[in-house]
Write a protein that holds these residues in place. Structure first.
Motif, short mmCIF file in Angstrom:
data_model
loop_
_atom_site.label_atom_id
_atom_site.label_comp_id
_atom_site.label_asym_id
_atom_site.label_seq_id
_atom_site.Cartn_x
_atom_site.Cartn_y
_atom_site.Cartn_z
N ALA A 556 0.70 -1.05 0.03
CA ALA A 556 -0.05 0.01 -0.03
C ALA A 556 0.77 1.06 -0.12
CB ALA A 556 -1.04 0.15 1.10
N TRP A 557 1.86 1.38 0.84
CA TRP A 557 2.85 2.45 0.95
C TRP A 557 3.63 2.89 -0.22
CZ3 TRP A 557 2.76 6.68 3.24
CH2 TRP A 557 3.77 7.41 3.43
N LEU A 558 3.94 1.87 -1.07
CA LEU A 558 4.51 1.91 -2.43
C LEU A 558 3.71 2.29 -3.27
CD1 LEU A 558 6.52 -1.43 -2.67
CD2 LEU A 558 7.44 0.84 -2.44
N GLY A 559 2.53 1.99 -3.24
CA GLY A 559 1.44 2.49 -4.10
C GLY A 559 1.05 4.19 -3.81
N GLU A 574 5.07 15.17 9.61
CA GLU A 574 4.85 15.41 10.90
C GLU A 574 3.44 14.46 11.03
OE1 GLU A 574 4.03 19.41 11.61
OE2 GLU A 574 6.06 20.18 11.27
N LYS A 575 2.70 14.25 10.14
CA LYS A 575 1.55 13.41 10.58
C LYS A 575 1.60 12.08 9.89
CE LYS A 575 -2.45 15.77 10.28
NZ LYS A 575 -3.49 16.48 9.72
N THR A 576 2.80 11.50 9.36
CA THR A 576 2.95 10.39 8.75
C THR A 576 3.68 9.41 9.65
OG1 THR A 576 3.19 11.37 6.81
CG2 THR A 576 4.17 9.35 6.89
N GLY A 577 3.26 8.10 9.91
CA GLY A 577 3.80 7.14 10.83
C GLY A 577 3.37 5.95 10.45
N ALA A 578 3.96 4.86 10.89
CA ALA A 578 3.44 3.59 11.11
C ALA A 578 3.78 2.99 12.38
CB ALA A 578 4.11 2.58 9.87
N VAL A 579 2.74 1.87 12.72
CA VAL A 579 2.84 1.02 13.88
C VAL A 579 2.72 -0.23 13.67
CG1 VAL A 579 1.75 0.83 16.42
CG2 VAL A 579 2.31 3.03 15.41
N ARG A 580 3.53 -1.30 14.43
CA ARG A 580 3.03 -2.58 14.42
C ARG A 580 2.76 -3.04 15.79
NH1 ARG A 580 6.08 -7.64 11.37
NH2 ARG A 580 4.94 -9.52 12.79
N ILE A 591 10.12 -0.80 4.64
CA ILE A 591 9.91 0.56 3.72
C ILE A 591 8.82 1.47 4.39
CG2 ILE A 591 10.67 -0.79 1.76
CD1 ILE A 591 7.75 -0.57 0.80
N LEU A 592 8.13 1.11 5.26
CA LEU A 592 7.04 1.95 5.81
C LEU A 592 7.80 3.26 6.65
CD1 LEU A 592 4.57 -0.76 7.45
CD2 LEU A 592 4.80 0.49 5.17
N PRO A 593 7.08 4.29 6.44
CA PRO A 593 7.50 5.34 7.35
C PRO A 593 7.66 5.44 8.39
CG PRO A 593 4.99 5.76 6.78
CD PRO A 593 5.53 4.27 6.13
N GLN A 594 8.83 6.22 9.05
CA GLN A 594 9.00 6.30 10.63
C GLN A 594 8.12 7.35 11.19
OE1 GLN A 594 11.31 3.97 11.94
NE2 GLN A 594 10.95 3.16 9.94
N GLY A 595 7.91 6.94 12.42
CA GLY A 595 7.04 8.42 13.01
C GLY A 595 5.73 7.43 13.90
N ASP A 596 5.13 8.30 14.70
CA ASP A 596 3.94 7.72 15.43
C ASP A 596 2.79 7.97 14.82
OD1 ASP A 596 5.54 7.32 18.06
OD2 ASP A 596 5.40 9.32 18.56
N ILE A 597 1.86 7.28 14.98
CA ILE A 597 0.24 7.49 14.42
C ILE A 597 -0.38 8.53 15.38
CG2 ILE A 597 -2.08 6.33 13.81
CD1 ILE A 597 -0.51 4.06 12.54
N ARG A 598 -0.66 9.55 14.98
CA ARG A 598 -1.23 10.43 15.86
C ARG A 598 -2.62 11.13 15.28
NH1 ARG A 598 1.63 13.27 19.75
NH2 ARG A 598 3.85 12.32 19.90
N TRP A 599 -3.69 11.32 16.09
CA TRP A 599 -4.90 12.11 15.78
C TRP A 599 -5.18 12.88 16.97
CZ3 TRP A 599 -9.85 13.34 17.49
CH2 TRP A 599 -10.61 13.57 16.34
#
Length: 896
Positions: A556-559, A574-580, A591-599
């Motif tokens: 999905a991220w590649l797409g 600043e608003k991009t991140g991934a969590v497992r 390859i997923l973006p670094q950072g937190d998932i925030r809202w």
């Protein structure tokens, strides 16, 4: 608060007139009260004193006197209870004693003439009640005077703000914070320079590769193109576009948007009230639509202004000609509705890969045989729910479904099914999916991102190329180009502001802009669906989320990355991140973006598997709230700011509670709100701590300082304005009311589904054994019964129990309603005859009140009754309620 100068002056005049009348009423009341007290003091005995007080109060309150004996035959009021013009006081229904109380006391006094069982002590009790009633009436007059002073203060400061150059924005150099200047510089750099990095041929090649790679996608594309071309042709050639009825929905949609200034909103309202003007407006708009090819913005420049949002971001709004705005609203809504409709056809076509599990045919045959279900594929499992929920809530969600629906405001929180609720539902969905998928697959990976400066940075070449690819006729592409290339000038720069032509981006709040954005992002929706073989990209405008296994998320991220590169877009890191979550963290070479998932104020904690509140971010907004409150120069404006920021903004950005969040989330939100209030009000002016403080204590100190008013009850602050209160919101109430309805943990709810599936297996197995089938109706592959392990496979397709758990986990708990006490019910019934409670949230009928207002009404009613003699602090007739309602409806503008 932003209003034109005329409106505050008009409201001020109305309020002044009402104050003048109230002053007359107060003088008359004081004179009559003095006379009643003097007559009662001179009475020869207790019964005479009671009778004088009763007669006086009945006349003050407008209650008739029953002719129970010869002395009562004359029902006319004594002359000293009249005005000079023969009219009575406007105090009907005020006080704690109702008409029935007056009638009963009158009867008992008559009985006391003959019956020795009516003791002096009983008469003294009646006298005490009647004297207290006089005090309540006097207090209501005092409160009415105080209330009108609050409104006058509000109007006076509002009037000053509209004439103040600094607040009106006449001087850019003196107004605005550093961040406003910084954001304006970035905005101008984007908007006034073309997107040269976009290649039209590359976009077409990308779209060809996406939409023409199979026969099914080519067929769906041709249908989409046909619909768009047909609309364009019909719109360009029809004889009449707008009649009076269509102008109504266009006007409503425009007023629901953020485009119009308050002045233009008031003008449009006047247009709609006058049928003759209404028709003239429609005629002019039809003339403009008939000559659309020659339409342009003009050369004078469209005024634009920067407005601060509570999240700290600034948005730039155009203040265009009203007739142009109406025409563009009509065209925008028409195109938006059509594109949503035709894109939905594409979604329902075979070109769109559905959400489904890869289930071997052998298993399907065996399950049919074991369960004797002839149509197992018709089961509405979790996958079916995913598809239907995505289509109804997230697919093309920025666009209206019908022209009557009008525009969809991305930040709207006022409609029954609004964008804010949809955002919260997405968070509920994410946590629910994490619980389900960790149970089934041992892991759950999620991505969240949006595009940097999407609206101001979107290339015009990208928009027009995509629309052209989708079949929009050339005549409309030319019109859209003129619309996009608007000449703009900042009102903050004053009369000498320069005019510059927009070269990139779309104007805020225009439905045409929504249509352009959704048309471009629709391509990303489909690309991710194809790249992930049926995955769902949950998207609200350019805010998008994807989840599943890490492998699926990688695709999905590649797409998304490929799409962004071609369309000239950049991710907002600043608003991009991934969590497992689950078995392990993200792999090192992901390859997923670094950072937190925030809202909002929430950050997704992978270890805890839930959202937690970022307290450091909350601290920043405590400072901002303090700054906003300090800028309010009237009590009512202060309450508006408090309600908007503390009562709604904080709680909205903690997200609505849901079963999947559990009670911990509500407790976290309540504790944070308590900390915010204590931090704001527990310090002295020099910053030193002074112990516990609260919002009502602070407002009391303001009222003492400005108006000399003391000892107001808590209910005055929280009761609605219809009952003479301030209408202060208490967000603790709704959260606590929901808390009791979360009765189990999310994990326990899922465990129940697993147990229910096991029970279903045993029941089905018993049925299978007892049926003793002699044939194999579903083919030779189905030759035996199923094991429990086999039966429990593919629950997202076949299990109704898992579906129920899935729905329950996303459910927002109902607000618990407190029970009515006898004490409250007694005084609530007294509201029935009071015009002051018309449309009041606290009414005479319990069943018509919301759980919030039931809680507030019950919680504070005893002190209200002790202070004012009733639930209402003052009668409606004694308040400028219409003025208050008008001011409350006006858009509140945050400072900065």
């Amino acid at each position: 608060m932003s209003s034109t100068g005329a409106l505050p002056q008009t409201l001020k005049s109305i309020t002044t007139t009402k104050i003048r009348e109230l002053s007359k009423q107060r003088v008359l009341f004081d004179r009559k009260k003095k006379q009643i007290v003097a007559d009662a003091t001179a009475a020869q005995d207790l019964r005479a004193k009671a009778r004088i007080l009763l007669d006086g109060l009945s006349s003050l309150k407008g209650y008739p006197k029953d002719p129970l004996d010869q002395d009562d035959m004359d029902l006319d009021l004594p002359s000293y209870y009249r005005n000079e013009d023969g009219t009575g006081l406007n105090t009907h229904g005020m006080g704690q004693l109702f008409q029935a109380d007056h009638t009963n006391i009158r009867r008992f006094l008559l009985q006391a003439r003959y019956d020795a069982s009516i003791s002096d002590n009983m008469v003294r009790e009646w006298i005490s009640k009647l004297e207290n009633e006089l005090q309540f009436l006097e207090l209501k007059h005092e409160h009415a005077s105080f209330y009108t002073k609050l409104v006058t203060e509000w109007l006076s400061n509002l009037d000053e703000s509209t004439s103040s150059p600094e607040i009106a924005g006449a001087s850019f150099e003196k107004v605005g914070r550093v961040e406003m200047h910084e954001q304006r510089a970035i905005w101008e750099e984007l908007v006034f320079t073309p997107g040269d990095h976009v290649d039209k041929d590359s976009i077409r090649a990308y779209l060809d590769n996406l939409f023409t790679k199979s026969k099914l996608s080519r067929q769906a594309l041709e249908l989409l193109r046909g619909d768009m071309h047909k609309l364009g042709s019909e719109l360009a050639t029809q004889g009449e576009w707008l009649d009076e009825k269509s102008l109504e929905w266009v006007s409503d949609a425009l007023m629901n948007s953020d485009m119009l200034s308050d002045e233009k909103t008031n003008i449009l309202k006047e247009f709609m009230r006058n049928k003759e003007v209404h028709q003239e407006v429609a005629d002019v708009l039809n003339m403009r639509l008939a000559s659309l090819e020659s339409w342009n913005w003009g050369n004078d420049g469209i005024p634009v202004e920067m407005r601060r949002q509570l999240n700290g971001k600034y948005r730039v709004f155009m203040d265009a000609d009203l007739l142009d705005s109406l025409m563009l609203q009509y065209l925008g809504t028409t195109w938006a509705v059509k594109f949503r409709s035709t894109a939905s056809k594409f979604f329902r076509s075979l070109a769109w890969t559905p959400v489904q599990e890869d289930i071997p045919e052998e298993y399907r045959e065996k399950r049919k045989y074991f369960t004797q279900d002839t149509e197992p594929d018709q089961i509405q499992g979790i996958n079916g729910e995913r598809t239907s929920r995505y289509q109804s809530d997230y697919f093309m969600s920025q666009l209206p479904e019908t022209v009557m629906e009008g525009s969809r405001n991305y930040d709207d929180d006022s409609k029954s099914k609004n964008a804010l609720e949809t955002k919260h539902s997405l968070l509920h969905l994410l946590i629910t999916e994490s619980i389900i998928q960790k149970e089934l697959r041992g892991e759950f990976t999620a991505i969240r991102s949006d595009y940097q400066w999407f609206s101001p940075g979107l290339s015009h070449a990208t928009i027009l190329t995509v629309l052209g690819y989708f079949g929009v006729p050339e005549v409309w592409l030319n019109f859209f180009k003129v619309f996009l290339e608007a000449p703009l000038k900042f009102v903050q720069d004053g009369p000498s502001a320069s005019t510059r032509v927009r070269k990139r981006g779309v104007p805020m709040s225009h439905t045409l802009s929504d249509f352009f954005g959704e048309a471009v992002l629709f391509c990303m929706d489909y690309a991710v669906n194809q790249d992930t073989h049926g995955g769902i990209l949950y998207r609200l405008h350019d805010d998008f989320w994807f989840w599943g296994t890490e492998e699926t998320c990688n695709r999905a991220w590649l797409g998304m990355t490929s799409f962004a590169s071609v369309m000239g877009l950049q991710f907002n890191m600043e608003k991009t991140g991934a969590v497992r979550m689950g078995s392990a963290a993200l792999t090192k070479n992901t390859i997923l973006p670094q950072g937190d998932i925030r809202w909002g104020f929430l950050v997704l904690d992978a270890e805890k598997g839930r959202f937690i509140i970022d307290q450091a971010q909350v601290d920043q907004h405590i400072e901002e709230l303090d700054r906003q409150l300090s800028s309010c120069r009237s009590v009512f404006a202060w309450v508006q700011a408090w309600n908007g920021y503390f009562g709604r903004f904080f709680t909205n950005n903690f997200a609505r509670p849901a079963m999947c969040f559990g009670r911990d989330h509500i407790d976290m939100a309540i504790s944070t709100l308590s900390r915010i209030e204590k931090t704001l009000f527990s310090k002295t002016s020099d910053g030193a701590s002074q112990g516990k403080g609260g919002v009502t204590d602070y407002l009391r100190s303001i009222m003492v300082e400005r108006f000399g008013v003391r000892d107001v009850p808590e209910g005055f602050f929280y009761y609605p304005v219809e009952l003479g209160g301030l209408g202060l919101l208490n967000p603790f109430v709704r959260l606590l009311a929901m808390r009791e309805n979360i009765k189990q943990t999310p994990q326990k709810r899922l465990h129940r589904a697993v147990v229910a599936d096991e029970e279903d297996y045993l029941h089905t197995k018993q049925e299978f054994k007892s049926s003793r089938h002699s044939t194999l109706p579903y083919g030779e592959k189905a030759t035996s019964s199923m094991t429990l392990e086999e039966f429990m496979m593919y629950p997202e397709t076949f299990s109704s129990n898992w579906l129920e758990a899935y729905l329950d986990l996303r459910h927002v708990p109902e607000e618990l309603s407190v029970s009515p006490t006898a004490s409250f019910s007694k005084h609530q019934s007294g509201l029935e005859s009071r015009r002051s409670t018309k449309a009041s949230p606290i009414s005479s009928r319990w069943e018509l009140m919301t759980p919030y207002w039931r809680w507030v009404a019950e919680l504070y009613h005893e002190e209200m009754v002790r202070t004012y003699g009733s639930l209402a602090a003052v009668n409606r007739e004694f308040m400028p309620l219409g003025v208050i309602k008008t001011l409350q409806q006006d858009r509140f503008r945050w400072q900065g």
